[in-house]
Motif scaffolding. Structure first.
Motif, PDB file in Angstrom:
ATOM      1  N   ILE A  94      -3.652  30.776  -4.742  1.00 35.07           N
ATOM      2  CA  ILE A  94      -4.159  31.421  -3.493  1.00 35.07           C
ATOM      3  C   ILE A  94      -3.825  30.222  -2.283  1.00 35.07           C
ATOM      4  CG2 ILE A  94      -6.419  31.104  -2.220  1.00 35.07           C
ATOM      5  CD1 ILE A  94      -7.922  31.986  -4.652  1.00 35.07           C
ATOM      6  N   PHE A  95      -3.479  28.995  -2.501  1.00 37.82           N
ATOM      7  CA  PHE A  95      -2.864  28.330  -1.643  1.00 37.82           C
ATOM      8  C   PHE A  95      -1.453  28.252  -1.326  1.00 37.82           C
ATOM      9  CE2 PHE A  95      -6.674  25.000  -2.430  1.00 37.82           C
ATOM     10  CZ  PHE A  95      -7.257  25.455  -1.506  1.00 37.82           C
ATOM     11  N   ARG A  96      -0.723  28.456  -2.376  1.00 39.58           N
ATOM     12  CA  ARG A  96       0.688  28.946  -2.079  1.00 39.58           C
ATOM     13  C   ARG A  96       1.039  30.143  -1.351  1.00 39.58           C
ATOM     14  NH1 ARG A  96       3.631  26.892  -7.831  1.00 39.58           N
ATOM     15  NH2 ARG A  96       4.843  26.014  -6.475  1.00 39.58           N
ATOM     16  N   ALA A  97      -0.098  31.126  -1.384  1.00 44.12           N
ATOM     17  CA  ALA A  97       0.228  32.424  -0.595  1.00 44.12           C
ATOM     18  C   ALA A  97      -0.512  32.274   0.785  1.00 44.12           C
ATOM     19  CB  ALA A  97      -0.563  33.457  -1.407  1.00 44.12           C
ATOM     20  N   GLY A  98      -0.878  30.967   1.022  1.00 46.05           N
ATOM     21  CA  GLY A  98      -1.496  30.704   2.434  1.00 46.05           C
ATOM     22  C   GLY A  98      -2.825  31.236   2.716  1.00 46.05           C
ATOM     23  N   LEU A  99      -3.525  31.402   1.773  1.00 48.12           N
ATOM     24  CA  LEU A  99      -4.929  31.982   1.803  1.00 48.12           C
ATOM     25  C   LEU A  99      -5.954  31.055   1.591  1.00 48.12           C
ATOM     26  CD1 LEU A  99      -4.020  34.869  -0.698  1.00 48.12           C
ATOM     27  CD2 LEU A  99      -3.981  34.957   2.014  1.00 48.12           C
ATOM     28  N   VAL A 100      -7.248  31.471   1.843  1.00 51.45           N
ATOM     29  CA  VAL A 100      -8.530  30.499   1.730  1.00 51.45           C
ATOM     30  C   VAL A 100      -9.181  30.648   0.412  1.00 51.45           C
ATOM     31  CG1 VAL A 100     -10.554  29.736   3.028  1.00 51.45           C
ATOM     32  CG2 VAL A 100      -8.439  30.424   4.200  1.00 51.45           C
ATOM     33  N   VAL A 101      -9.529  29.480  -0.193  1.00 47.90           N
ATOM     34  CA  VAL A 101     -10.328  29.671  -1.415  1.00 47.90           C
ATOM     35  C   VAL A 101     -12.029  29.627  -0.929  1.00 47.90           C
ATOM     36  CG1 VAL A 101     -11.129  28.406  -3.381  1.00 47.90           C
ATOM     37  CG2 VAL A 101      -8.822  28.567  -2.797  1.00 47.90           C
ATOM     38  N   VAL A 102     -12.724  30.685  -1.556  1.00 54.65           N
ATOM     39  CA  VAL A 102     -14.054  30.942  -1.339  1.00 54.65           C
ATOM     40  C   VAL A 102     -14.601  30.493  -2.926  1.00 54.65           C
ATOM     41  CG1 VAL A 102     -16.011  32.055  -0.967  1.00 54.65           C
ATOM     42  CG2 VAL A 102     -13.806  32.415   0.422  1.00 54.65           C
ATOM     43  N   ASN A 103     -15.231  29.484  -3.104  1.00 55.76           N
ATOM     44  CA  ASN A 103     -15.653  29.168  -4.538  1.00 55.76           C
ATOM     45  C   ASN A 103     -17.275  29.815  -4.689  1.00 55.76           C
ATOM     46  OD1 ASN A 103     -14.182  27.514  -5.997  1.00 55.76           O
ATOM     47  ND2 ASN A 103     -13.979  25.905  -4.331  1.00 55.76           N
ATOM     48  N   VAL A 104     -17.330  30.343  -5.646  1.00 52.94           N
ATOM     49  CA  VAL A 104     -18.540  31.294  -6.031  1.00 52.94           C
ATOM     50  C   VAL A 104     -19.263  30.745  -7.354  1.00 52.94           C
ATOM     51  CG1 VAL A 104     -19.619  33.344  -6.266  1.00 52.94           C
ATOM     52  CG2 VAL A 104     -17.547  33.244  -5.037  1.00 52.94           C
ATOM     53  N   ASN A 105     -20.444  30.137  -7.561  1.00 42.89           N
ATOM     54  CA  ASN A 105     -21.011  29.878  -8.632  1.00 42.89           C
ATOM     55  C   ASN A 105     -21.265  31.163  -9.489  1.00 42.89           C
ATOM     56  OD1 ASN A 105     -23.085  29.200 -10.688  1.00 42.89           O
ATOM     57  ND2 ASN A 105     -24.469  27.856  -9.066  1.00 42.89           N
ATOM     58  N   PRO A 106     -20.740  31.052 -10.971  1.00 39.29           N
ATOM     59  CA  PRO A 106     -20.622  32.150 -11.782  1.00 39.29           C
ATOM     60  C   PRO A 106     -22.164  32.313 -12.088  1.00 39.29           C
ATOM     61  CG  PRO A 106     -19.082  30.534 -12.425  1.00 39.29           C
ATOM     62  CD  PRO A 106     -19.878  29.934 -11.403  1.00 39.29           C
ATOM     63  N   LEU A 107     -23.077  31.752 -11.913  1.00 38.02           N
ATOM     64  CA  LEU A 107     -24.520  32.163 -12.317  1.00 38.02           C
ATOM     65  C   LEU A 107     -25.336  32.692 -11.103  1.00 38.02           C
ATOM     66  CD1 LEU A 107     -25.344  28.552 -14.039  1.00 38.02           C
ATOM     67  CD2 LEU A 107     -24.484  30.676 -15.044  1.00 38.02           C
ATOM     68  N   TYR A 108     -24.455  33.264 -10.040  1.00 39.00           N
ATOM     69  CA  TYR A 108     -25.267  33.785  -8.945  1.00 39.00           C
ATOM     70  C   TYR A 108     -25.960  35.149  -9.274  1.00 39.00           C
ATOM     71  CZ  TYR A 108     -24.424  30.646  -4.967  1.00 39.00           C
ATOM     72  OH  TYR A 108     -24.258  29.786  -4.113  1.00 39.00           O
ATOM     73  N   THR A 109     -26.894  35.562  -8.866  1.00 38.09           N
ATOM     74  CA  THR A 109     -27.652  36.938  -9.025  1.00 38.09           C
ATOM     75  C   THR A 109     -26.680  37.713  -8.081  1.00 38.09           C
ATOM     76  OG1 THR A 109     -29.033  36.581  -7.171  1.00 38.09           O
ATOM     77  CG2 THR A 109     -29.697  35.985  -9.430  1.00 38.09           C
ATOM     78  N   ALA A 110     -26.905  39.087  -8.237  1.00 38.86           N
ATOM     79  CA  ALA A 110     -26.140  40.255  -7.488  1.00 38.86           C
ATOM     80  C   ALA A 110     -26.537  39.900  -6.093  1.00 38.86           C
ATOM     81  CB  ALA A 110     -26.548  41.521  -7.718  1.00 38.86           C
ATOM     82  N   ARG A 111     -27.595  39.510  -5.727  1.00 41.92           N
ATOM     83  CA  ARG A 111     -28.088  39.351  -4.192  1.00 41.92           C
ATOM     84  C   ARG A 111     -27.267  37.851  -3.808  1.00 41.92           C
ATOM     85  NH1 ARG A 111     -33.956  39.902  -2.520  1.00 41.92           N
ATOM     86  NH2 ARG A 111     -34.008  39.128  -0.179  1.00 41.92           N
ATOM     87  N   GLU A 112     -27.520  37.001  -4.302  1.00 48.34           N
ATOM     88  CA  GLU A 112     -26.579  35.706  -3.900  1.00 48.34           C
ATOM     89  C   GLU A 112     -25.010  36.250  -3.713  1.00 48.34           C
ATOM     90  OE1 GLU A 112     -29.507  32.582  -5.750  1.00 48.34           O
ATOM     91  OE2 GLU A 112     -28.330  33.711  -7.259  1.00 48.34           O
ATOM     92  N   LEU A 113     -24.399  36.825  -4.867  1.00 50.54           N
ATOM     93  CA  LEU A 113     -23.075  37.308  -4.763  1.00 50.54           C
ATOM     94  C   LEU A 113     -22.806  37.893  -3.638  1.00 50.54           C
ATOM     95  CD1 LEU A 113     -20.491  37.260  -5.941  1.00 50.54           C
ATOM     96  CD2 LEU A 113     -21.026  38.992  -7.475  1.00 50.54           C
ATOM     97  N   GLU A 114     -23.696  39.006  -3.296  1.00 49.84           N
ATOM     98  CA  GLU A 114     -23.361  39.770  -2.055  1.00 49.84           C
ATOM     99  C   GLU A 114     -23.410  39.222  -0.886  1.00 49.84           C
ATOM    100  OE1 GLU A 114     -25.611  43.357   0.298  1.00 49.84           O
ATOM    101  OE2 GLU A 114     -26.245  42.945  -1.847  1.00 49.84           O
ATOM    102  N   HIS A 115     -24.232  38.437  -0.850  1.00 47.95           N
ATOM    103  CA  HIS A 115     -24.446  37.649   0.489  1.00 47.95           C
ATOM    104  C   HIS A 115     -22.955  36.611   0.794  1.00 47.95           C
ATOM    105  CE1 HIS A 115     -25.463  34.912   3.927  1.00 47.95           C
ATOM    106  NE2 HIS A 115     -25.220  33.803   3.083  1.00 47.95           N
ATOM    107  N   GLN A 116     -22.606  35.937  -0.353  1.00 48.20           N
ATOM    108  CA  GLN A 116     -21.636  34.943  -0.109  1.00 48.20           C
ATOM    109  C   GLN A 116     -20.041  35.867   0.276  1.00 48.20           C
ATOM    110  OE1 GLN A 116     -21.537  31.497  -2.525  1.00 48.20           O
ATOM    111  NE2 GLN A 116     -19.230  31.328  -2.469  1.00 48.20           N
TER     112      GLN A 116
END
Length: 553
Positions: A94-116
């Motif tokens: 991701i960084f080599r392509a000049g992009l930004v990392v968004v870290n997501v907790n794998p335990l998130y529910t659908a609601r939490e994932l949708e928000h992030q």
């Protein structure tokens, strides 16, 4: 402001950190690729990637992102992975392509994932196939157009890769069916990038490296904008503070049990160890303490990071006795307070001191850390080089030594602000670049800091922040609920658990109704463990519920 803490610095530690030799996070790991290609970079489940292999694989993924997907500088890519070899491959790509990392907790529910995903505007997500069914439920409500799935065993050696994935899918039933017709497997993505040539993208200090999400007193998770400057300065601060702790050790071997998506492990293990050409031993499931203990017993490790609950549980594991701690040089406890009894037992059994550190997502995270030669005393330590700390009153005015007030921090590691939330940024920052931490503490005459209380109502469960408003907003969705208040209760294993007080409109709402609703909408550690029904709740004269009064009961 007099920097009284400087007199307590170990001899040789500078007041200001040297200028980092890296221009960006990308520059950090690319320098390591060049200097230490044969060194072990990451080990997981019996497979080790060298830095040369990480260089090769991450370049393929970078080319896939840039050439196949057409992603351009500054666009966001989400990573929803546990501690497996795929994480560093994807992150570096991701960084080599000049992009930004968004870290997501794998335990998130659908609601939490949708928000992030919606809040970050991520265009692509790399997700473990075990959780792809959750993404399926929300992807249509986000900006995600590209999905890359991977199995736990995908980067392991043959035939272990096949066996691992088969066992998880068919024996343990850990991979629920999902329907993401336009998704692609990570192996296919790497193949598509294999014969491509990457266009170099100019990134530097000011560019955002990570959108690292953290809770808020409003109950809405916010993305802390951590720039490349924030991250590489914090790496340099950490290396400078550790000084000669690793003298005679090369390369460093670090046990990485805390998840890489968490800022503590991300900076302290992933980036800082990589900057020194060291090896991260990734523990995918640290809750399997017997397996965890047996795995790390295979290594002569020099660094160990953890939280209080991890130290406590590991020491009760039968195979703990087989672990060789004689090579351990640095043991850091963070995220939550280390209990004195746990620290004493760890010292007795391993011969090593757990050194406390303090920081926040908003400080990248290290800001205050004990000296490497300190013993455990309960302090969170001293401000590290290039970091100023002020104890302030409610108006932001500095208080004297030994007075109790809000801990405020200033330094190159302090975030650039909250993603698309200028009002929240303004409320958190004081003039002059000071970050209000929301934690209440004091500084003694020698510059050591102590946490006294939390100004915010945040609850700390096994090192994870849980914000009452988020819990309350979910529970009050139930038709029969009138009012709700959430607080933290002390708990011997997790530090705290969530308790809620509920005022019902009628008796149709039961404890089981509430638990079922929370299970559908909240990650496990956020779910209320104790529910108490009340006729009313204590309030101020303007109707604000007094959580503190409930805690005081």
């Amino acid at each position: 402001m007099e920097k009284v803490w400087l007199k307590s610095y170990k001899p040789g530690i500078p007041a200001e950190v040297p200028t980092p030799p890296f221009k960006s996070v990308r520059d950090l790991f690319e320098q390591t690729f060049d200097k230490h290609p044969e060194n072990a970079a990451y080990t997981n489940m019996g497979k080790t990637l060298s830095y040369a292999e990480l260089d090769h694989l991450s370049m393929q993924f970078a080319c896939y992102l840039q050439k196949t997907l057409g992603l351009t500088r500054g666009e966001r890519v989400a990573i929803m992975l546990p501690n497996i070899l795929q994480y560093p491959v994807v992150m570096c790509g991701i960084f080599r392509a000049g992009l930004v990392v968004v870290n997501v907790n794998p335990l998130y529910t659908a609601r939490e994932l949708e928000h992030q995903l919606s809040d970050s505007g991520a265009k692509c997500i790399v997700i473990l196939e075990n959780f792809a069914h959750i993404l399926e439920n929300v992807i249509g409500k986000t900006d995600v157009t590209s999905v890359v799935t991977t199995g736990v065993g995908d980067l392991l050696s043959w035939p272990k890769s096949l066996i691992t994935n088969a066992v998880l899918k068919y024996v343990r039933k850990a991979v629920p069916a999902f329907n993401l017709p336009d998704s692609i497997k990570l192996g296919q993505a790497l193949n598509q990038g294999k014969n491509q040539s990457l266009d170099e993208v100019d990134i530097g200090y000011a560019d955002i490296a990570f959108l690292q999400y953290t809770g808020g007193t409003t109950g809405v998770s916010k993305g802390a904008m951590l720039s490349h400057r924030n991250m590489i300065y914090n790496v340099q601060q950490t290396i400078t503070w550790q000084d000669d702790a690793y003298d005679g050790v090369h390369p460093i071997i670090a046990i990485t049990a805390l998840p890489l998506y968490h800022i503590f492990s991300l900076q302290g293990n992933c980036l800082t160890v990589m900057a020194q050409g060291g090896q991260n031993v990734l523990i995918t499931n640290p809750r399997d303490f017997e397996g965890f203990a047996k795995e790390i017993a295979r290594f002569k490790f020099n660094m160990f990071t953890g939280v209080n609950t991890l130290f406590a549980a590991l020491m009760t594991t039968p195979s703990f006795k087989d672990i060789d701690f004689s090579h351990l040089r640095v043991c850091i406890g963070g995220v939550m307070a280390v209990q004195p009894a746990i620290a004493a037992e760890w010292k007795e059994k391993t011969g090593n001191t757990i050194l406390q550190g303090y920081g926040l997502t908003e400080t990248s995270p290290a800001a205050i850390v004990c000296r490497m030669d300190d013993e455990f005393t309960g302090t969170i330590g001293l401000p590290i080089p290039s970091t100023d700390v002020m104890i302030a009153d409610d108006a932001g005015n500095p208080l004297d030594l030994n007075e109790v007030g809000e801990i405020c921090i200033k330094g190159p590691q302090v975030m650039e602000g909250y993603w698309q939330r200028p009002a929240e940024t303004a409320a958190t920052m004081l003039p002059g670049g000071w970050l209000r931490t929301g934690d209440v503490g004091r500084m003694d005459d020698d510059g050591y800091l102590y946490i006294e209380d939390r100004k915010k109502d945040m609850i700390l469960v096994s090192g994870f922040n849980v914000y009452p408003n988020e819990i309350e907003n979910i529970v009050v969705e139930l038709d029969g609920v009138l009012e709700v208040a959430a607080i933290g209760l002390p708990h011997e294993r997790s530090g705290e658990i969530v308790k809620i007080f509920v005022v019902r409109k009628d008796d149709s709402v039961t404890e089981q109704h509430i638990k079922d609703h929370c299970r559908e909408n909240l990650t496990g550690y956020k779910q209320p463990k104790v529910i108490e029904f009340r006729e009313d709740l204590p309030k101020t004269n303007v109707g604000k519920i007094l959580r503190r009064a409930l805690r005081d009961e």
